[in-house]
Each structure stands twice: as structure tokens, then as C-alpha cells.
Motif scaffolding. Structure first.
Motif, short mmCIF file in Angstrom:
data_model
loop_
_atom_site.label_atom_id
_atom_site.label_comp_id
_atom_site.label_asym_id
_atom_site.label_seq_id
_atom_site.Cartn_x
_atom_site.Cartn_y
_atom_site.Cartn_z
N UNK A 108 13.29 18.12 -0.63
CA UNK A 108 11.96 18.10 0.11
C UNK A 108 11.59 19.50 0.42
N UNK A 109 12.39 20.37 1.05
CA UNK A 109 12.44 21.76 1.47
C UNK A 109 11.98 22.55 0.03
N UNK A 110 12.85 22.46 -1.03
CA UNK A 110 12.77 23.08 -2.44
C UNK A 110 11.07 22.88 -2.86
N UNK A 111 10.87 21.49 -2.76
CA UNK A 111 9.36 21.12 -3.40
C UNK A 111 8.22 21.64 -2.58
N UNK A 112 8.62 22.15 -1.16
CA UNK A 112 7.63 22.60 -0.42
C UNK A 112 7.62 24.14 -0.74
N UNK A 113 8.56 24.75 -0.91
CA UNK A 113 8.53 25.94 -1.25
C UNK A 113 8.09 26.27 -2.64
N UNK A 114 8.36 25.60 -3.32
CA UNK A 114 7.77 25.83 -5.03
C UNK A 114 6.32 25.63 -4.71
N UNK A 115 5.96 24.68 -4.00
CA UNK A 115 4.20 24.73 -3.92
C UNK A 115 3.77 25.95 -3.44
N UNK A 116 4.32 26.03 -2.25
CA UNK A 116 3.86 27.40 -1.43
C UNK A 116 3.84 28.64 -2.28
N UNK A 117 4.76 28.85 -3.15
CA UNK A 117 4.85 30.01 -3.74
C UNK A 117 4.28 30.05 -5.45
#
Length: 71
Positions: A58-67
Motif C-alpha cells: 500500500x505504501x509503495x503504491x501511494x508513493x508511486x502515484x505521488x511520484x
């Protein structure tokens, strides 16, 4: 009016710029920061924990989207 906002990497305009433009205003950019590396770490005992693996995902997905997919 003075305010601070952070734009995602590579984004030069966002909803704030649109709202300002509707009022005949524009934002003055005063700083540019270099990209920052984000690293996830955890204790090895959590490597095979399904709940922890889900949370990391979940954290990886959010970071990918945000970056924009660069995280």
C-alpha cells in the motif's frame, strides 16, 4: 497573498494555478527542490508477515502515484 504549496515532481501546474488563473492571478515560484529518494525499511522478522507485506504494498503504491511512478 502569500502561501506555500508543494507540487509533485515534474508538475508545473495544478488546481491552485487554475483557480488563480480564473481570477486573473498567477503563482510566483520561488524555489525548486531536487528529487529525494524514498526507501522503505523493516525488520527482517516481518519479511513473510502477510499483513506487513500488504501494508508495504500500500505504501509503495501511494508513493508511486505521488511520484509519477518513480518511487
Amino acid at each position: 497573498m502569500t502561501f506555500v504549496t508543494v507540487l509533485r515532481r515534474g508538475r508545473l501546474h495544478d488546481a491552485i494555478d487554475g483557480a488563480l488563473a480564473e481570477r486573473g492571478l498567477r503563482r510566483r515560484v520561488i524555489a525548486s527542490l531536487p528529487p529525494t529518494q524514498v526507501v522503505l525499511t523493516w525488520h527482517h522478522r516481518h519479511d513473510s508477515d502477510p499483513a506487513h507485506a500488504w501494508l508495504r504494498g500500500q505504501v509503495r503504491d501511494v508513493l508511486r502515484e505521488a511520484t509519477d511512478g518513480t518511487a
